[in-house]
Design an enzyme around this catalytic site. Structure first.
Site, PDB file in Angstrom:
ATOM      1  N   GLU A 180       0.855  -1.202   0.000  1.00  0.00           N
ATOM      2  CA  GLU A 180       0.000   0.000   0.000  1.00  0.00           C
ATOM      3  C   GLU A 180       0.883   1.241   0.000  1.00  0.00           C
ATOM      4  O   GLU A 180       1.808   1.343   0.779  1.00  0.00           O
ATOM      5  CB  GLU A 180      -0.918  -0.017   1.240  1.00  0.00           C
TER       6      GLU A 180
ATOM      7  N   GLY B 290      -7.382   2.220   2.638  1.00  0.00           N
ATOM      8  CA  GLY B 290      -7.699   2.856   1.359  1.00  0.00           C
ATOM      9  C   GLY B 290      -8.634   4.047   1.467  1.00  0.00           C
ATOM     10  O   GLY B 290      -8.771   4.665   2.528  1.00  0.00           O
TER      11      GLY B 290
ATOM     12  N   CYS C 144     -11.914   4.154   1.333  1.00  0.00           N
ATOM     13  CA  CYS C 144     -13.078   3.927   2.187  1.00  0.00           C
ATOM     14  C   CYS C 144     -12.813   4.362   3.629  1.00  0.00           C
ATOM     15  O   CYS C 144     -13.550   5.137   4.212  1.00  0.00           O
ATOM     16  CB  CYS C 144     -13.462   2.445   2.153  1.00  0.00           C
TER      17      CYS C 144
ATOM     18  N   ALA D  44       3.715   0.114  -5.702  1.00  0.00           N
ATOM     19  CA  ALA D  44       4.041  -1.133  -6.413  1.00  0.00           C
ATOM     20  C   ALA D  44       3.976  -0.943  -7.926  1.00  0.00           C
ATOM     21  O   ALA D  44       3.061  -0.297  -8.435  1.00  0.00           O
ATOM     22  CB  ALA D  44       3.053  -2.225  -5.996  1.00  0.00           C
TER      23      ALA D  44
ATOM     24  N   GLY E 225     -24.478  13.296  -7.270  1.00  0.00           N
ATOM     25  CA  GLY E 225     -24.522  11.853  -7.047  1.00  0.00           C
ATOM     26  C   GLY E 225     -24.342  11.558  -5.565  1.00  0.00           C
ATOM     27  O   GLY E 225     -24.664  12.404  -4.713  1.00  0.00           O
ATOM     28  N   VAL E 226     -23.806  10.381  -5.253  1.00  0.00           N
ATOM     29  CA  VAL E 226     -23.711   9.955  -3.851  1.00  0.00           C
ATOM     30  C   VAL E 226     -22.825  10.878  -3.020  1.00  0.00           C
ATOM     31  O   VAL E 226     -23.225  11.356  -1.960  1.00  0.00           O
ATOM     32  CB  VAL E 226     -23.171   8.512  -3.752  1.00  0.00           C
ATOM     33  N   ILE E 227     -21.610  11.145  -3.512  1.00  0.00           N
ATOM     34  CA  ILE E 227     -20.693  11.992  -2.733  1.00  0.00           C
ATOM     35  C   ILE E 227     -21.274  13.403  -2.620  1.00  0.00           C
ATOM     36  O   ILE E 227     -21.314  13.989  -1.527  1.00  0.00           O
ATOM     37  CB  ILE E 227     -19.293  12.035  -3.381  1.00  0.00           C
TER      38      ILE E 227
ATOM     39  N   VAL F 245     -21.571  22.768 -16.543  1.00  0.00           N
ATOM     40  CA  VAL F 245     -20.561  23.702 -16.012  1.00  0.00           C
ATOM     41  C   VAL F 245     -19.603  24.058 -17.141  1.00  0.00           C
ATOM     42  O   VAL F 245     -19.046  23.184 -17.800  1.00  0.00           O
ATOM     43  CB  VAL F 245     -19.792  23.062 -14.830  1.00  0.00           C
TER      44      VAL F 245
ATOM     45  N   HIS G 137     -41.115  -6.295  16.267  1.00  0.00           N
ATOM     46  CA  HIS G 137     -42.043  -5.162  16.318  1.00  0.00           C
ATOM     47  C   HIS G 137     -41.781  -4.351  17.579  1.00  0.00           C
ATOM     48  O   HIS G 137     -41.574  -4.938  18.635  1.00  0.00           O
ATOM     49  CB  HIS G 137     -43.484  -5.687  16.323  1.00  0.00           C
TER      50      HIS G 137
HETATM   51  P1  NAI Z   1     -21.763   9.378  -8.834  1.00  0.00           P
HETATM   52  O1  NAI Z   1     -21.610   8.601 -10.069  1.00  0.00           O
HETATM   53  O2  NAI Z   1     -22.570   8.851  -7.709  1.00  0.00           O
HETATM   54  O3  NAI Z   1     -22.410  10.803  -9.199  1.00  0.00           O
HETATM   55  C1  NAI Z   1     -21.838  11.672 -10.122  1.00  0.00           C
HETATM   56  C2  NAI Z   1     -22.890  12.716 -10.520  1.00  0.00           C
HETATM   57  O4  NAI Z   1     -22.234  13.740 -11.239  1.00  0.00           O
HETATM   58  C3  NAI Z   1     -23.956  12.149 -11.435  1.00  0.00           C
HETATM   59  O5  NAI Z   1     -25.211  12.547 -10.959  1.00  0.00           O
HETATM   60  C4  NAI Z   1     -23.626  12.760 -12.784  1.00  0.00           C
HETATM   61  O6  NAI Z   1     -24.748  12.976 -13.589  1.00  0.00           O
HETATM   62  C5  NAI Z   1     -23.002  14.081 -12.374  1.00  0.00           C
HETATM   63  N1  NAI Z   1     -22.076  14.677 -13.353  1.00  0.00           N
HETATM   64  C6  NAI Z   1     -21.177  14.058 -14.155  1.00  0.00           C
HETATM   65  N2  NAI Z   1     -20.486  14.963 -14.874  1.00  0.00           N
HETATM   66  C7  NAI Z   1     -20.940  16.176 -14.499  1.00  0.00           C
HETATM   67  C8  NAI Z   1     -20.608  17.512 -14.899  1.00  0.00           C
HETATM   68  N3  NAI Z   1     -19.647  17.776 -15.762  1.00  0.00           N
HETATM   69  N4  NAI Z   1     -21.306  18.519 -14.311  1.00  0.00           N
HETATM   70  C9  NAI Z   1     -22.279  18.277 -13.415  1.00  0.00           C
HETATM   71  N5  NAI Z   1     -22.617  17.050 -13.008  1.00  0.00           N
HETATM   72  C10 NAI Z   1     -21.964  16.012 -13.548  1.00  0.00           C
HETATM   73  O7  NAI Z   1     -20.275   9.740  -8.386  1.00  0.00           O
HETATM   74  P2  NAI Z   1     -19.703  10.321  -6.996  1.00  0.00           P
HETATM   75  O8  NAI Z   1     -20.764  10.977  -6.212  1.00  0.00           O
HETATM   76  O9  NAI Z   1     -18.506  11.107  -7.389  1.00  0.00           O
HETATM   77  O10 NAI Z   1     -19.265   9.023  -6.220  1.00  0.00           O
HETATM   78  C11 NAI Z   1     -18.199   8.233  -6.743  1.00  0.00           C
HETATM   79  C12 NAI Z   1     -18.310   6.792  -6.349  1.00  0.00           C
HETATM   80  O11 NAI Z   1     -18.183   6.624  -4.971  1.00  0.00           O
HETATM   81  C13 NAI Z   1     -19.613   6.170  -6.767  1.00  0.00           C
HETATM   82  O12 NAI Z   1     -19.319   5.025  -7.503  1.00  0.00           O
HETATM   83  C14 NAI Z   1     -20.295   5.839  -5.491  1.00  0.00           C
HETATM   84  O13 NAI Z   1     -20.998   4.621  -5.592  1.00  0.00           O
HETATM   85  C15 NAI Z   1     -19.172   5.770  -4.479  1.00  0.00           C
HETATM   86  N6  NAI Z   1     -19.661   6.263  -3.201  1.00  0.00           N
HETATM   87  C16 NAI Z   1     -20.524   5.508  -2.490  1.00  0.00           C
HETATM   88  C17 NAI Z   1     -21.052   5.963  -1.320  1.00  0.00           C
HETATM   89  C18 NAI Z   1     -22.036   5.132  -0.605  1.00  0.00           C
HETATM   90  O14 NAI Z   1     -22.154   3.945  -0.897  1.00  0.00           O
HETATM   91  N7  NAI Z   1     -22.789   5.682   0.331  1.00  0.00           N
HETATM   92  C19 NAI Z   1     -20.687   7.257  -0.757  1.00  0.00           C
HETATM   93  C20 NAI Z   1     -19.823   7.995  -1.619  1.00  0.00           C
HETATM   94  C21 NAI Z   1     -19.327   7.489  -2.769  1.00  0.00           C
END
Ligand code: NAI
Length: 454
Positions: free
Chosen positions: A32, A38, A40, A112, A183-185, A238, A440
């Protein structure tokens, strides 16, 4: 010495792989370059959850009067939150280190590079030392995708533009935070910084947030956050990042939103550059390592698990992929199945999903029925939630009466959803689920309740 297995990358895929290998009596080397655990553990799942938990406590305290509790001057102390986060991360990283030790895994800190193959095995170089392994597990993870937006690279260089790594270590709260990508983040960070008192704007390319989440669920989430004060700019492209703003274009024309900090969260890409994959001819495709259901690459002794294979970029997927890999090495029958992997968005309310969404099921031409219930069908939800609009949505295969997908928005969704994943994985039918006794009062009881709505 020649190791049975060399693991590159100590995130959830790599450290679990090394641990299971060691547990099974294989000699394992884990390499690593940053920290054990990592992304996570150090700059993803865990740190964000500590922040979100503090935000949730603050929100509860602020809205305590809905529950007969009053609190004055409720403040979220960002520095204290970050310190607590660092402590949690340190504890868990130490835990991983201990697991490696207990399972006889040798850990090497450094970068590595796969240099080639000899009759003894695959060679991996770290600084001046070359290690040899009969097999390789590549678990190098992923990194934030950085779009080619004018001003983004420059902004990142001087700390105006951040990724998930930097934002989780911000020393002071920005007054105005602009998040590119809903998205998620993006949503989890919008949740924390909005609760912490920042003005949050989310600029999203699509006409909805939360990407592949069932649309009905994502629109409830959208309404919740809109009500809470997050500003969403949807269907927005953007076009530029200046020194104090984000410029974007919608059907209404060009707009500018002022920012003290900008978070880029538009997805992640597998980390394969500089790894030396070409030296042993590992097959890649659109920036990811190609794997089969046993996690084998085109070279049978070379495996790839976790984000680096780009199939399902989730820590828990990586855990299981690592186990499939080790079982395959041990000659035990196992294969990776992806159809029942739950996913969670740790916003408030939480979202838990597994299986097909209404949109994906339609796209596949599946014949299904939908049962939808407000979470208010659960006594515990009503007892604990004020004005909650949570729902459960279940997709049921019309012919087989098995579950195709389960989607929950509301409290405890993250903890309930694995039950639904088990039901899908084991192909339980509606009639089988009706025979299960749920505790329950719990929110999870709505799954059982839903089975009687058919
Ligand atoms: P994501 O794929 O969840 O979301 C990215 C978002 O950005 C999408 O809605 C997309 O349409 C939008 N996008 C793409 N290009 C763009 C642009 N140029 N301008 C504006 N919007 C745009 O990716 P995110 O949130 O970066 O997460 C990355 C990874 O991390 C994912 O695979 C996710 O599953 C994982 N993750 C999982 C979590 C959880 O399980 N709770 C928490 C955080 C991350």
């Amino acid at each position: 010495m020649v190791y049975d297995l060399i693991v590159i990358g100590a995130g959830p895929g790599g450290y679990v792989g090394a641990e299971r290998a060691g547990h099974a009596g294989l000699s394992a080397l884990l390499i690593e370059k940053r920290a054990l655990g990592g992304v996570c553990l150090n700059e993803g799942c865990i740190p964000s959850k500590t922040l979100l938990n503090s935000a949730k406590i603050a929100d509860y305290a602020k809205n305590g009067n809905q529950y007969g509790v009053s609190a004055e001057n409720v403040k979220l102390d960002h520095t204290a939150v970050i310190n607590r986060k660092n402590k949690a991360v340190r504890t868990l990283v130490a835990g991983v280190s201990m697991k490696m030790k207990n399972n006889g895994v040798t850990v090497v800190n450094g970068e590595a590079v796969i240099t080639g193959r000899s009759t003894e095995g695959y060679q991996v170089k770290v600084d001046a030392t070359v290690y040899t392994g009969k097999r390789l597990m590549i678990a190098t993870g992923s990194e934030p995708a950085m779009p080619a937006i004018p001003g983004l690279k420059e902004g990142y260089a001087y700390g105006f533009v951040l990724t998930n790594r930097e934002i989780l270590d911000l020393k002071t709260l920005p007054e105005k935070l602009v998040i590119i990508g809903g998205g998620v983040i993006g949503l989890e960070m919008a949740s924390y910084f909005n609760s912490a008192g920042c003005k949050v704007t989310v600029v999203e390319m699509l006409d909805h947030i939360a990407g592949p989440t069932d649309r009905e669920i994502s629109s409830i989430l959208y309404n919740n956050y809109k009500k809470a004060g997050v500003d969403f700019k949807l269907s927005a492209k953007v076009t530029e990042i200046t020194s104090d703003s984000v410029v974007f274009e919608t059907s209404e024309g060009v707009q500018t939103v002022a920012a003290d900090k900008v978070l880029v969260s538009i997805g992640r890409k597998p980390k394969i550059e500089g790894l030396g994959l070409e030296n042993i001819h590992v097959q890649t495709e659109r920036g990811r390592i190609v794997t089969d259901e046993h996690m084998q690459t085109n070279i049978p002794e070379v495996y790839a698990v976790g984000d680096v294979n780009g199939v399902s970029m989730l820590a828990h997927t990586a855990y299981r992929e690592a186990e499939v890999c080790i079982n395959t090495i041990l000659g035990q029958k196992d294969r990776m199945r992806y159809h029942a992997i739950p996913s969670v968005i740790y916003t408030n309310p939480e979202v838990g999903s597994v299986g097909e969404t209404e949109e994906s099921a339609k796209e596949k031409g599946l014949e299904f029925d939908i049962v939808k219930l407000p979470l208010a069908y659960s006594g515990r939800y009503v007892a604990e939630t004020s004005r909650g609009d949570g729902i459960i949505k279940v997709l049921i295969h019309r012919k087989y009466r098995t579950l195709l997908g389960v989607h929950i928005i509301g409290s405890y969704a993250s903890e309930i959803i694995y039950g639904a994943a088990m039901m899908i994985e084991t192909e339980m039918r509606v009639e089988d689920i009706r025979q299960i006794v749920f505790p329950h009062p719990t929110v999870g009881e709505v799954i059982r309740e839903a089975m009687w709505e058919l």
